[in-house]
Design a protein around this motif. Structure first.
Motif, PDB file in Angstrom:
ATOM      1  N   ARG A 274       0.833  -1.251   0.053  1.00  0.00           N
ATOM      2  CA  ARG A 274       0.079  -0.115   0.007  1.00  0.00           C
ATOM      3  C   ARG A 274       0.967   1.468   0.006  1.00  0.00           C
ATOM      4  O   ARG A 274       0.490   2.335  -0.736  1.00  0.00           O
ATOM      5  CB  ARG A 274      -1.120   0.047   1.203  1.00  0.00           C
ATOM      6  CG  ARG A 274      -1.821   1.120   1.419  1.00  0.00           C
ATOM      7  CD  ARG A 274      -2.741   1.257   2.349  1.00  0.00           C
ATOM      8  NE  ARG A 274      -3.568   2.294   2.483  1.00  0.00           N
ATOM      9  CZ  ARG A 274      -3.723   3.080   3.392  1.00  0.00           C
ATOM     10  NH1 ARG A 274      -3.168   2.908   4.353  1.00  0.00           N
ATOM     11  NH2 ARG A 274      -4.631   4.093   3.345  1.00  0.00           N
TER      12      ARG A 274
ATOM     13  N   CYS B 102       1.898   2.591  -3.383  1.00  0.00           N
ATOM     14  CA  CYS B 102       0.800   3.262  -4.353  1.00  0.00           C
ATOM     15  C   CYS B 102       0.759   4.452  -4.534  1.00  0.00           C
ATOM     16  O   CYS B 102       0.935   5.171  -3.557  1.00  0.00           O
ATOM     17  CB  CYS B 102      -0.532   2.449  -4.000  1.00  0.00           C
ATOM     18  SG  CYS B 102      -0.982   0.879  -4.452  1.00  0.00           S
TER      19      CYS B 102
ATOM     20  N   SER C  44      -4.979   7.893  -9.002  1.00  0.00           N
ATOM     21  CA  SER C  44      -4.364   7.456 -10.415  1.00  0.00           C
ATOM     22  C   SER C  44      -3.906   8.837 -11.163  1.00  0.00           C
ATOM     23  O   SER C  44      -3.156   8.550 -11.894  1.00  0.00           O
ATOM     24  CB  SER C  44      -5.798   6.736 -10.939  1.00  0.00           C
ATOM     25  OG  SER C  44      -6.818   7.784 -11.049  1.00  0.00           O
TER      26      SER C  44
ATOM     27  N   TYR D  90     -12.303  -1.618 -10.543  1.00  0.00           N
ATOM     28  CA  TYR D  90     -11.602  -2.794  -9.622  1.00  0.00           C
ATOM     29  C   TYR D  90     -11.868  -2.866  -8.538  1.00  0.00           C
ATOM     30  O   TYR D  90     -12.648  -1.819  -7.636  1.00  0.00           O
ATOM     31  CB  TYR D  90     -10.043  -2.495 -10.118  1.00  0.00           C
ATOM     32  CG  TYR D  90      -9.617  -1.067 -10.040  1.00  0.00           C
ATOM     33  CD1 TYR D  90      -8.874  -0.896  -8.823  1.00  0.00           C
ATOM     34  CD2 TYR D  90      -9.689  -0.154 -10.939  1.00  0.00           C
ATOM     35  CE1 TYR D  90      -8.142   0.519  -8.675  1.00  0.00           C
ATOM     36  CE2 TYR D  90      -9.089   1.030 -11.039  1.00  0.00           C
ATOM     37  CZ  TYR D  90      -8.471   1.274  -9.632  1.00  0.00           C
ATOM     38  OH  TYR D  90      -7.853   2.589  -9.557  1.00  0.00           O
TER      39      TYR D  90
ATOM     40  N   MET E  91     -10.745  -3.536  -4.699  1.00  0.00           N
ATOM     41  CA  MET E  91      -9.542  -3.336  -3.840  1.00  0.00           C
ATOM     42  C   MET E  91      -9.962  -4.095  -2.851  1.00  0.00           C
ATOM     43  O   MET E  91     -10.198  -3.918  -1.239  1.00  0.00           O
ATOM     44  CB  MET E  91      -9.928  -1.862  -3.199  1.00  0.00           C
ATOM     45  CG  MET E  91      -9.680  -0.699  -4.040  1.00  0.00           C
ATOM     46  SD  MET E  91      -7.996  -0.792  -4.905  1.00  0.00           S
ATOM     47  CE  MET E  91      -7.628   1.098  -4.767  1.00  0.00           C
TER      48      MET E  91
ATOM     49  N   PRO F 109      -9.599   3.806  -0.488  1.00  0.00           N
ATOM     50  CA  PRO F 109     -10.185   2.181  -0.839  1.00  0.00           C
ATOM     51  C   PRO F 109     -11.186   1.531   0.130  1.00  0.00           C
ATOM     52  O   PRO F 109     -11.884   0.682  -0.028  1.00  0.00           O
ATOM     53  CB  PRO F 109      -8.910   1.734  -1.110  1.00  0.00           C
ATOM     54  CG  PRO F 109      -7.781   2.355  -0.254  1.00  0.00           C
ATOM     55  CD  PRO F 109      -8.462   3.769  -0.456  1.00  0.00           C
TER      56      PRO F 109
ATOM     57  N   ALA G 119     -13.247   0.589  -7.124  1.00  0.00           N
ATOM     58  CA  ALA G 119     -12.271   1.726  -7.298  1.00  0.00           C
ATOM     59  C   ALA G 119     -12.598   1.976  -8.670  1.00  0.00           C
ATOM     60  O   ALA G 119     -12.938   1.036  -9.690  1.00  0.00           O
ATOM     61  CB  ALA G 119     -10.895   1.530  -6.974  1.00  0.00           C
TER      62      ALA G 119
ATOM     63  N   ASP H 227      -4.060   2.969  -9.712  1.00  0.00           N
ATOM     64  CA  ASP H 227      -3.569   3.345  -8.322  1.00  0.00           C
ATOM     65  C   ASP H 227      -3.854   2.301  -7.317  1.00  0.00           C
ATOM     66  O   ASP H 227      -4.317   2.373  -6.240  1.00  0.00           O
ATOM     67  CB  ASP H 227      -4.106   4.541  -7.648  1.00  0.00           C
ATOM     68  CG  ASP H 227      -5.656   4.588  -7.601  1.00  0.00           C
ATOM     69  OD1 ASP H 227      -6.224   3.594  -8.173  1.00  0.00           O
ATOM     70  OD2 ASP H 227      -6.244   5.381  -7.043  1.00  0.00           O
ATOM     71  N   CYS H 228      -3.619   0.880  -7.876  1.00  0.00           N
ATOM     72  CA  CYS H 228      -3.821  -0.278  -7.213  1.00  0.00           C
ATOM     73  C   CYS H 228      -2.711  -1.108  -7.089  1.00  0.00           C
ATOM     74  O   CYS H 228      -1.705  -0.958  -7.874  1.00  0.00           O
ATOM     75  CB  CYS H 228      -5.133  -0.893  -7.499  1.00  0.00           C
ATOM     76  SG  CYS H 228      -5.085  -1.437  -9.133  1.00  0.00           S
TER      77      CYS H 228
ATOM     78  N   THR I   4      -4.906  -6.651  -8.178  1.00  0.00           N
ATOM     79  CA  THR I   4      -6.166  -6.430  -7.824  1.00  0.00           C
ATOM     80  C   THR I   4      -7.149  -7.012  -8.812  1.00  0.00           C
ATOM     81  O   THR I   4      -6.946  -6.827 -10.285  1.00  0.00           O
ATOM     82  CB  THR I   4      -6.100  -4.964  -7.842  1.00  0.00           C
ATOM     83  OG1 THR I   4      -5.296  -4.444  -6.985  1.00  0.00           O
ATOM     84  CG2 THR I   4      -7.706  -4.441  -7.684  1.00  0.00           C
TER      85      THR I   4
END
Length: 179
Positions: free
Chosen positions: A38, A41, A45, A77, A79, A106, A113, A133-134, A138
């Motif tokens: 985490r 990240c 995004s 997506y 999280m 998240p 997300a 941004d994951c 994921t």
């Protein structure tokens, strides 16, 4: 994400979740990114120029038909490592906790997300994109074409965010009545 990795900050609130889910969904693939923790990240995004990959499950690969020539996509997506029971959160940059639905964190009851990404290329069931941004691995929920004519809302605003940028506090945060 483990509870220890995400951690609750002072002022945050959690709830006991309902015993059963209301709906089901299918993961249509996986997101591949350079980030495995985490802390690595990007916060959102828009802060990422990394080229990432959407690996679409072969079952759903025919759904990619006609995406050639599309410049941007909306990617949804799951999280899967974020806590789902927080209803108030203390952002690192904020003076006080905020409701989960006022944040893009998240951590939420349904950790869905969304990012608008630039589509760089498609080979088979794999899409190269920029703007995620994951964490690597994921689950991918959905891919949609981004239409600037219907998806962009230049007049949209978030009072507390605009207040932070100017140093002001919104009427809702200050407790003043809002018309």
């Amino acid at each position: 994400m483990s509870d220890a990795e995400f951690g609750m900050r002072p002022g945050e609130e959690s709830v006991d979740l309902p015993p059963a889910f209301d709906a089901g969904l299918y993961f249509v693939g996986r997101v591949r990114t350079p980030w495995t923790e985490r802390a690595e990240c990007p916060r959102n995004s828009a802060q990422s120029d990394a080229v990432c990959t959407l690996e679409v499950d072969p079952l759903f690969a025919p759904a990619l038909r006609s995406l050639d020539g599309t410049s941007h996509l909306i990617v949804l997506y799951w999280m899967d490592r974020a806590p789902r029971n927080l209803v108030a959160q203390q952002p690192r940059h904020a003076p006080e906790p905020r409701g989960t639905f006022a944040l893009r964190s998240p951590a939420r009851p349904n950790p869905i997300a969304v990012s608008v990404v630039e589509l760089l290329g498609i080979v088979g069931g794999t899409l190269r994109v920029r703007g995620l941004d994951c964490l690597d691995g994921t689950p991918l929920l959905d891919i949609k074409p981004y239409f600037a004519s219907t998806d962009a809302r230049p007049q949209a605003r978030v009072d507390w965010r605009e207040g932070e940028a100017s140093g002001a506090v919104s009427d809702r945060e200050s407790g003043r009545a809002v018309p």
